[in-house]
Design a protein around this motif. Structure first.
Motif, PDB file in Angstrom:
ATOM      1  N   GLY A  74     -42.519   0.842  80.822  1.00 37.90           N
ATOM      2  CA  GLY A  74     -41.107   1.109  80.580  1.00 37.90           C
ATOM      3  C   GLY A  74     -40.264   0.680  81.754  1.00 37.90           C
ATOM      4  O   GLY A  74     -40.776   0.231  82.796  1.00 37.90           O
ATOM      5  N   LEU A  75     -38.966   0.805  81.589  1.00 37.11           N
ATOM      6  CA  LEU A  75     -38.034   0.439  82.641  1.00 37.11           C
ATOM      7  C   LEU A  75     -38.013   1.491  83.737  1.00 37.11           C
ATOM      8  O   LEU A  75     -38.316   2.668  83.502  1.00 37.11           O
ATOM      9  CB  LEU A  75     -36.629   0.273  82.061  1.00 37.11           C
ATOM     10  CG  LEU A  75     -36.463  -0.820  80.999  1.00 37.11           C
ATOM     11  CD1 LEU A  75     -35.044  -0.805  80.449  1.00 37.11           C
ATOM     12  CD2 LEU A  75     -36.807  -2.191  81.564  1.00 37.11           C
ATOM     13  N   LEU A  76     -37.645   1.067  84.916  1.00 36.40           N
ATOM     14  CA  LEU A  76     -37.625   1.954  86.074  1.00 36.40           C
ATOM     15  C   LEU A  76     -36.369   2.821  86.098  1.00 36.40           C
ATOM     16  O   LEU A  76     -35.310   2.442  85.588  1.00 36.40           O
ATOM     17  CB  LEU A  76     -37.692   1.136  87.365  1.00 36.40           C
ATOM     18  CG  LEU A  76     -39.022   0.459  87.672  1.00 36.40           C
ATOM     19  CD1 LEU A  76     -38.865  -0.498  88.842  1.00 36.40           C
ATOM     20  CD2 LEU A  76     -40.099   1.495  87.972  1.00 36.40           C
ATOM     21  N   GLU A  77     -36.516   3.961  86.718  1.00 41.13           N
ATOM     22  CA  GLU A  77     -35.378   4.827  86.986  1.00 41.13           C
ATOM     23  C   GLU A  77     -34.356   4.047  87.819  1.00 41.13           C
ATOM     24  O   GLU A  77     -34.703   3.362  88.770  1.00 41.13           O
ATOM     25  CB  GLU A  77     -35.860   6.057  87.755  1.00 41.13           C
ATOM     26  CG  GLU A  77     -34.824   7.122  87.982  1.00 41.13           C
ATOM     27  CD  GLU A  77     -35.430   8.322  88.707  1.00 41.13           C
ATOM     28  OE1 GLU A  77     -35.555   9.389  88.080  1.00 41.13           O
ATOM     29  OE2 GLU A  77     -35.810   8.166  89.890  1.00 41.13           O
ATOM     30  N   GLY A  78     -33.096   4.154  87.443  1.00 43.37           N
ATOM     31  CA  GLY A  78     -32.051   3.391  88.096  1.00 43.37           C
ATOM     32  C   GLY A  78     -31.503   2.284  87.230  1.00 43.37           C
ATOM     33  O   GLY A  78     -30.438   1.718  87.526  1.00 43.37           O
ATOM     34  N   ILE A  79     -32.214   1.953  86.144  1.00 43.08           N
ATOM     35  CA  ILE A  79     -31.781   0.951  85.199  1.00 43.08           C
ATOM     36  C   ILE A  79     -31.153   1.635  83.987  1.00 43.08           C
ATOM     37  O   ILE A  79     -31.734   2.573  83.428  1.00 43.08           O
ATOM     38  CB  ILE A  79     -32.952   0.056  84.741  1.00 43.08           C
ATOM     39  CG1 ILE A  79     -33.558  -0.689  85.938  1.00 43.08           C
ATOM     40  CG2 ILE A  79     -32.509  -0.926  83.667  1.00 43.08           C
ATOM     41  CD1 ILE A  79     -34.814  -1.474  85.605  1.00 43.08           C
TER      42      ILE A  79
END
Length: 428
Positions: free
Chosen positions: A415-420
């Motif tokens: 999944g996408l990273l925290e902050g995106i």
């Protein structure tokens, strides 16, 4: 060396031989002559003859998901095939482009492969993740014909998609993560609003890891070079639903770019195969907007709108593809997994580097210096963007503090990273 190719009478495909032109992809052409008398269905070069001393041509097939002249992903592969022709005596390329369910629903990857082999192809390149099922089936059907599935993991012993029985199918891909990080750095050093936007294609592990790589590069230069707080950087992503625009099926990438800018972004980074992001950005800049873009895939993509182009992370398939073709000629082909990084001496060496980052005319001096600094750090290991803690959007710690992501963790980001800002659910 380039001959006209004619479609076999029984096939519904119109195969186009490489001529170095932008002719329509449907043009019927004449097949390379095969004087060997061999059964074409089993014409794999497993005896090491290939373009041998007897003067026989070495024929290879190139299957593209988009048009060969898209100024993006498919053109980069097409030019990789041209590189083989220019550097391997006797090499001749058969091309079928726009092989996808929207453009050519009547054909399959398996049928394209069969037709290419019937025309004498001794090596097949299938160049998209979207071709997974077709190239796996084709490799099983033609076990004596070497094939490459670019972007796949079928030959990776530690991969989730490992297919040990398909010894004739190898994988080649570039470590685009590094050059996507450079793209993110260029964007973060240029933005005046602190708001970056990423135009995403289809959702899969490849595209997720490239979004994450771009974000990590942007965050690094935003915090380490500009000295800004990480929470003051906005990084959003919208996926259109496929590698390029399909009217009525995908989101319209031009409209998505409009929405990005209307929402406050001043730099758009493209992750799709085609050039809508930089084209639209160039139009808006001509109207007076202070906007920039980073295209993707193709070395010449900045030419679409040079003044707004910060640079382009691009694939350079020629050297790896030439090495593969030569191995077939030599009889040393191995269906292995190769995830190739940039050349450490010069990431833009077109005879050595599989991926590169070409700085664009729109990149300022300070931003260019930051890109150079990050390039050096990534190459010598003094900068490690995939070091923990890496936390996903749902709060899960994916890479713990003090650890560095493995190749498997990078390749298969879940999944996408925290902050995106934005969502991605893998379709694999």
């Amino acid at each position: 060396m380039r001959r006209l190719l004619a479609a076999l009478a029984a096939t519904t495909l119109l195969l186009t031989a490489c001529s170095g032109t932008d002719d329509a992809s449907d043009a019927a052409v004449e097949a390379p002559a095969d004087d060997s008398g061999a059964d074409s269905a089993d014409a794999g070069p497993d005896d090491g003859e290939g373009a041998a001393a007897d003067g026989e041509p070495f024929v290879f097939g190139m299957i593209l998901v988009g048009p060969r002249d898209d100024r993006g992903y498919s053109q980069a592969h097409f030019e990789g095939g041209e590189y083989i022709e220019a550097n391997l005596p006797g090499a001749e390329m058969i091309v079928v482009d726009s092989v996808n369910p929207a453009d050519k629903p009547e054909i399959s990857v398996e049928s394209v492969v069969t037709d290419m082999i019937a025309q004498g192809a001794q090596l097949i390149f299938a160049t998209s993740d979207d071709m997974r099922d077709g190239i796996l089936a084709a490799a099983a059907e033609h076990p004596d014909v070497p094939m490459i599935w670019s972007s796949g993991d079928s030959a990776w012993e530690d991969g989730e998609g490992y297919q040990p029985d398909l010894t004739n199918l190898g994988n080649v891909f570039g470590r685009m993560e590094l050059t996507k990080a450079l793209a993110g750095c260029a964007a973060a050093m240029t933005t005046e609003t602190g708001h970056l936007a990423y135009l995403g294609p289809i959702v899969n592990s490849e595209t997720i890891r490239l979004v994450n790589s771009t974000y990590l590069g942007a965050r690094h230069c935003w915090t380490e070079t500009r000295g800004e707080a990480a929470e003051d950087l906005t990084f959003e992503v919208t996926y259109i639903g496929f590698w390029f625009n399909i009217p009525g099926v995908t989101l319209d990438p031009t409209q998505v770019v409009n929405d990005f800018y209307a929402g406050g972004a001043d730099v758009v980074l493209s992750g799709i195969d085609t050039t809508e992001a930089i084209v639209r950005t160039g139009q808006l800049a001509e109207a007076g907007d202070a906007v920039h873009a980073v295209p993707y895939d193709f070395l010449g993509a900045c030419d679409e709108a040079p003044d707004v182009c910060l640079g382009v992370p691009y694939f350079n398939w020629g050297p790896a593809y030439l090495e593969t073709a030569q191995s077939v000629v030599d009889g040393s082909f191995a269906g292995d997994f190769r995830w190739l990084g940039p050349d450490a001496e010069d990431i833009n060496d077109l005879d050595a580097s599989t991926v590169g980052f070409l700085k664009g005319p729109g990149l300022g001096d300070d931003a260019a210096a930051a890109v150079d600094e990050l390039t050096a750090g990534l190459l010598d290991g003094s900068v490690e963007l995939f070091a923990g803690p890496l936390v996903l959007q749902d709060g899960t710690t994916y890479v713990a503090d003090g650890e560095v992501a493995t190749d498997q963790q990078v390749w298969y980001f879940p999944g996408l990273l925290e902050g995106i800002d934005g969502t991605a659910e893998t379709q694999e």
